[in-house]
Design an enzyme around this catalytic site. Structure first.
Site, PDB file in Angstrom:
ATOM      1  N   CYS A 115      15.848 -17.990   6.945  1.00  0.00           N
ATOM      2  CA  CYS A 115      15.544 -16.805   7.771  1.00  0.00           C
ATOM      3  C   CYS A 115      16.794 -16.270   8.462  1.00  0.00           C
ATOM      4  CB  CYS A 115      14.463 -17.165   8.798  1.00  0.00           C
ATOM      5  SG  CYS A 115      14.020 -15.783   9.874  1.00  0.00           S
ATOM      6  N   CYS A 150      16.177 -15.064  12.117  1.00  0.00           N
ATOM      7  CA  CYS A 150      16.054 -16.162  13.075  1.00  0.00           C
ATOM      8  C   CYS A 150      17.416 -16.781  13.377  1.00  0.00           C
ATOM      9  CB  CYS A 150      15.154 -17.268  12.516  1.00  0.00           C
ATOM     10  SG  CYS A 150      13.622 -16.664  11.786  1.00  0.00           S
ATOM     11  N   ASP A 151      18.166 -17.083  12.332  1.00  0.00           N
ATOM     12  CA  ASP A 151      19.314 -17.981  12.484  1.00  0.00           C
ATOM     13  C   ASP A 151      20.680 -17.330  12.306  1.00  0.00           C
ATOM     14  OD1 ASP A 151      17.559 -20.130  12.954  1.00  0.00           O
ATOM     15  OD2 ASP A 151      17.263 -20.419  10.806  1.00  0.00           O
TER      16      ASP A 151
END
Lengths: 312, 312
Positions: free
Chosen positions: A134, A137-138
């Site tokens: 992701c 997200c990251d």
């Protein structure tokens, strides 16, 4: 007869459970074979859930509080595997592996989707420690650093482009020399200065130490092996949409799906089948973010409450 | 030229700001005339934001962390009043009260809606201390207690029904003897044992002490005054949809609205105007919950990032 059966214990399911039980429904049961929490429990740090900003808190810590909050309002968790959901007259029947079926007035399905892994050496061991599925997200954890992306489809290139806004350089490792992604997407990526397309190449191994990923060994079609020093590897080789509970024995779905198997919903998370709602990554156009799934779950639960009141 | 102008500093706007800035956009500016936070800052306790469950934390505490999180990723807050938004070719112009206009590639409008107050004595002083405009948010604080609802429209009766699942008794105080709500809704409410319709009656005063609401003085059409002991009063006399920034001087909106003035969006928070996104209570079918608005904001910001990448 349950007021509401929730299938799936990730952010969407838990948020639905919180809103359904706090909204006064009786018998709100969340079915999740394992511990609730979903994909996020694999995250070593969360910094993009709005309002939650404490360094060092892991996805697991976060989900512990979340569960506790649901239980406080009366939601029940049954650690069981749901095999299928079908409608029978004005209510639903939930088939459970190795147990008696359960009846429910309404159902919220929140079984999500599962990012596929590439099956590369080191990938599983280093997942959540430099290996991610992701970018949203990251990606930020690799601000001004170099990262590698594995894959050649639309998602891989779009996510590579997303990462190029944040990271100093993005290597896209793709086993072919052509891309399945839309030509306009490929063009855009080619025009982006800090994306390097490394084609006809596979990842042999993701290399790490106790702190996480340190690099990858890659091999081109001539068989030459080289090493790229990167602290982050993003794997985009597709998602499995977890829609099996919505299919009968013949494989027919009980509500409308799109061509990728995602459930078609409206802004109220209503499906094409009355009394059946869907929340989170299982639906069309899901942003695949915890806060979005949580919003969906709350929306679905409030619709369930209205639906039950209208039936009364 | 800003990458993204966000108008409105409630949960939807802040969540959009977090995702837009963390996603690598440059020049993400949130315009909010006052302190960011929105309606939620008036709440004395929050227990239905998924994952946030600490007794004694107020809406203000919550929003402090949230703001800090946005600023950490580079979002800028300008404490200015936006007068209007218009499109000019491929970009937008943001008109600001008493300042020079600003240009932006994309705009996310998250100005929300404002619940109307009834103008009853004691209402403002006791708002957030027993007076509420949100049953979903605050109903649970009156579990197994008696509450009063003020209003006679669809929302008032639906919210009364919602409260009847949680509270021991719900008095609906309505100044007429007929209801504007749909006949089916009125029927349902009349069939609910623990809802009492108190018609032809107005609230003279909401009475409280230092701890909050303790009761209401009501007056019927014969002029008789009586006292109801209730610790909670829910006021549902309509919402103002804050869509003024989307209207030009002639009152024409720059994107499609429904008959209530709410902005029509799809699941991706796209409006009918390219590059313009809306998030939160301003849109159609909004659940009017913090987590739902936050989900919208994240979705809108991710769409903004894609939109800008596609234009490049």
């Amino acid at each position: 007869m349950l007021d509401c059966a929730i299938i799936g214990g990730g952010p969407a399911g838990l948020s639905a459970g919180l809103y359904a039980s706090r909204g006064g429904l009786k018998e709100v049961v969340l079915f999740e074979r394992g511990l609730p929490g979903g994909q996020i429990t694999q995250s070593s740090e969360i910094e993009n859930y709005p309002g939650f900003y404490e360094h060092g808190k892991t996805g697991m810590d976060f989900m512990d509080t979340w569960q506790e909050q649901c239980f406080a309002f009366g939601m029940v968790h049954r650690m069981e595997e749901v095999k299928g959901v079908r409608k029978d007259g004005d209510h639903f029947i939930i088939d459970i592996a190795g147990k008696e079926s359960v009846e429910a007035r309404t159902v919220i399905v929140a079984t999500g989707s599962t990012p596929r892994r590439a099956g590369v050496k080191g990938e599983d061991e280093l997942f959540g420690k430099g290996v991610s599925t992701c970018a949203t997200c990251d990606g930020f954890f690799y601000k001004d650093k170099e990262v590698a992306v594995l894959g050649g489809g639309d998602t891989a290139l779009e996510e590579a482009h997303y990462l190029s806004n944040i990271c100093s350089k993005v290597y896209v490792i793709h086993r072919r020399d052509t891309f399945r992604a839309a030509p306009s997407t490929v063009d855009r990526v080619k025009r982006t200065a800090n994306i390097e397309l490394v084609t006809d190449t596979t990842i042999e191994e993701i290399v790490g130490d106790a702190m996480g990923v340190i690099g990858i060994n890659i091999k081109n079609k001539s068989g030459e092996v080289s090493y790229l020093e990167v602290p982050g590897v993003f794997v985009f080789v597709g998602h499995n949409v977890n829609n099996a509970v919505l299919k009968d024995e013949s494989g027919e779905a009980i509500c409308e799906l799109n061509e990728n198997g995602q459930v078609i919903v409206d802004l109220n998370m209503r499906t094409s089948l009355d009394g059946l709602f869907v929340a989170g990554d299982l639906r069309i156009d899901a942003a695949k973010q915890v806060v979005c799934a949580a919003g969906d779950g709350a929306t679905a639960a409030l619709q369930v409450i209205s639906y039950i009141q209208e039936q009364a």
